[in-house]
Write a protein that holds these residues in place. Structure first.
Motif, short mmCIF file in Angstrom:
data_model
loop_
_atom_site.label_atom_id
_atom_site.label_comp_id
_atom_site.label_asym_id
_atom_site.label_seq_id
_atom_site.Cartn_x
_atom_site.Cartn_y
_atom_site.Cartn_z
N MET A 1 0.85 -1.17 0.00
CA MET A 1 0.00 0.00 0.00
C MET A 1 0.90 1.24 0.00
N SER A 2 1.07 1.81 -1.15
CA SER A 2 1.96 2.97 -1.22
C SER A 2 1.15 4.26 -1.23
N LEU A 3 1.75 5.27 -0.66
CA LEU A 3 1.14 6.60 -0.61
C LEU A 3 2.01 7.54 -1.45
N PRO A 4 1.43 8.63 -1.93
CA PRO A 4 2.23 9.60 -2.70
C PRO A 4 3.40 10.11 -1.87
N LYS A 5 4.47 10.47 -2.55
CA LYS A 5 5.69 10.93 -1.87
C LYS A 5 5.47 12.21 -1.07
N ASP A 6 4.43 12.99 -1.42
CA ASP A 6 4.19 14.25 -0.71
C ASP A 6 3.29 14.07 0.52
N LEU A 7 2.96 12.83 0.86
CA LEU A 7 2.16 12.54 2.06
C LEU A 7 2.96 11.61 2.97
N ASP A 8 3.27 12.10 4.16
CA ASP A 8 4.07 11.36 5.13
C ASP A 8 3.24 11.08 6.37
N LEU A 9 2.96 9.80 6.62
CA LEU A 9 2.25 9.41 7.84
C LEU A 9 3.30 8.99 8.87
N VAL A 10 3.29 9.64 10.03
CA VAL A 10 4.26 9.35 11.08
C VAL A 10 3.51 8.70 12.24
N ASN B 1 -6.01 6.54 4.16
CA ASN B 1 -5.29 7.58 3.41
C ASN B 1 -5.01 7.14 1.98
N HIS B 2 -4.77 5.84 1.78
CA HIS B 2 -4.57 5.30 0.43
C HIS B 2 -5.84 5.52 -0.39
N GLY B 3 -6.99 5.22 0.18
CA GLY B 3 -8.26 5.42 -0.52
C GLY B 3 -8.48 6.89 -0.89
N ILE B 4 -8.11 7.79 0.02
CA ILE B 4 -8.26 9.23 -0.26
C ILE B 4 -7.33 9.64 -1.40
N THR B 5 -6.07 9.25 -1.32
CA THR B 5 -5.11 9.68 -2.34
C THR B 5 -5.37 9.01 -3.69
N GLN B 6 -5.96 7.82 -3.68
CA GLN B 6 -6.32 7.14 -4.93
C GLN B 6 -7.70 7.56 -5.42
N GLN B 7 -8.43 8.35 -4.57
CA GLN B 7 -9.79 8.78 -4.91
C GLN B 7 -10.68 7.57 -5.19
N ALA B 8 -10.58 6.57 -4.29
CA ALA B 8 -11.25 5.29 -4.50
C ALA B 8 -12.09 4.88 -3.30
N PRO B 9 -13.40 5.27 -3.28
CA PRO B 9 -14.26 4.90 -2.15
C PRO B 9 -14.40 3.40 -1.93
N ALA C 1 -14.51 4.76 6.90
CA ALA C 1 -13.47 4.96 5.89
C ALA C 1 -14.10 5.31 4.55
N ASN C 2 -15.13 4.58 4.15
CA ASN C 2 -15.81 4.82 2.88
C ASN C 2 -16.38 6.24 2.84
N SER C 3 -17.03 6.68 3.93
CA SER C 3 -17.63 8.03 3.94
C SER C 3 -16.56 9.11 3.89
N GLN C 4 -15.44 8.90 4.58
CA GLN C 4 -14.35 9.88 4.55
C GLN C 4 -13.78 10.00 3.13
N ILE C 5 -13.54 8.87 2.50
CA ILE C 5 -12.99 8.87 1.14
C ILE C 5 -13.97 9.56 0.18
N LYS C 6 -15.27 9.24 0.31
CA LYS C 6 -16.28 9.86 -0.56
C LYS C 6 -16.30 11.38 -0.40
N GLU C 7 -16.11 11.88 0.83
CA GLU C 7 -16.08 13.33 1.06
C GLU C 7 -14.93 13.98 0.29
N TYR C 8 -13.77 13.36 0.32
CA TYR C 8 -12.61 13.89 -0.41
C TYR C 8 -12.84 13.84 -1.92
N VAL C 9 -13.40 12.73 -2.40
CA VAL C 9 -13.67 12.60 -3.83
C VAL C 9 -14.68 13.65 -4.27
N LYS C 10 -15.75 13.80 -3.50
CA LYS C 10 -16.80 14.78 -3.82
C LYS C 10 -16.22 16.20 -3.86
#
Length: 161
Positions: A1-10, A36-44, A61-70
Motif C-alpha cells: 500500500m503505497s502513498l504519494p511521496k508528498d504525504l508522510d504518515l508518522v 489515506n490510500h483510498g483518499i489519495t487514490q480517490q477510490a471509495p 473509511a468509505n464516507s471519509q474517502i467519498k467526502e474527499y472525492v466529492k
C-alpha cells in the motif's frame, strides 16, 4: 500500500509488550494507511481499507474517502499519530478484541485540489487535534486484526501538546 511521496504518515508509537496488543496496534496503523490510500487514490471502494476493516469502521473509511472525492481533494504534508494506548476489550472462543486509542496532529497535513494541485494551507488550530478510539478484532487463528468500530473526537484537548 503505497502513498504519494508528498504525504508522510508518522506513527510515533511505542510497541506494546503484549503480542496481541502489538499486532492490533500495527493493523490499526494499517487501517489508517489504507484510509489515506483510498483518499489519495480517490477510490471509495479501495480494497486496502476493506481488508483492514469491517462494519462501522469500514463505513467510516468509505464516507471519509467519498467526502474527499466529492470535494475534489487529496492530502499532502505530514500527518502525525502519537500517544497510542491499547487495552483488552473482550475475548471469546472465536474473536479477540483490543481497543486501540491514539492522538492525531493534523496541523501539517493539508488538502490539495486534485485537478489543479493547489495546496489548501490552513493555520494551526484546535481542529487539528483528534483522538481516535478503534476496536480491533481478530478471529482466532487469523494473523489480521480488522477495525470494527471507530470513534473520532475532534478538537481533542488531551492531544494538544
Amino acid at each position: 500500500m503505497s502513498l504519494p511521496k508528498d504525504l508522510d504518515l508518522v506513527f510515533d508509537f511505542e510497541k506494546p509488550s503484549d503480542a496481541g496488543n502489538a499486532a492490533a496496534l500495527a493493523d490499526a496503523e494499517n487501517y489508517i494507511r489504507a484510509l489515506n490510500h483510498g483518499i489519495t487514490q480517490q477510490a471509495p471502494d479501495d480494497p486496502a481499507y476493506q481488508y483492514y476493516s469491517a462494519g462501522d469502521a469500514a463505513r467510516y473509511a468509505n464516507s471519509q474517502i467519498k467526502e474527499y472525492v466529492k470535494g475534489g481533494w487529496t492530502l499532502t504534508g505530514q500527518d502525525r499519530y502519537y500517544r497510542a494506548e491499547t487495552s483488552a476489550a473482550g475475548d471469546s472462543d472465536k474473536v479477540k478484541l483490543v481497543t486501540v486509542a491514539f492522538c492525531e496532529d493534523a496541523s501539517k497535513v493539508y488538502g490539495k485540489e486534485v485537478k489543479s494541485g493547489k495546496v489548501l494551507r490552513t493555520e494551526e488550530s484546535p481542529d487539528d487535534f483528534l483522538k481516535f478510539s478503534i476496536v480491533m478484532a481478530s478471529a482466532k487463528g487469523s494473523p489480521v486484526w480488522r477495525a470494527q468500530q471507530i470513534t473520532v473526537t475532534e478538537k481533542a484537548t488531551e492531544c494538544q501538546e
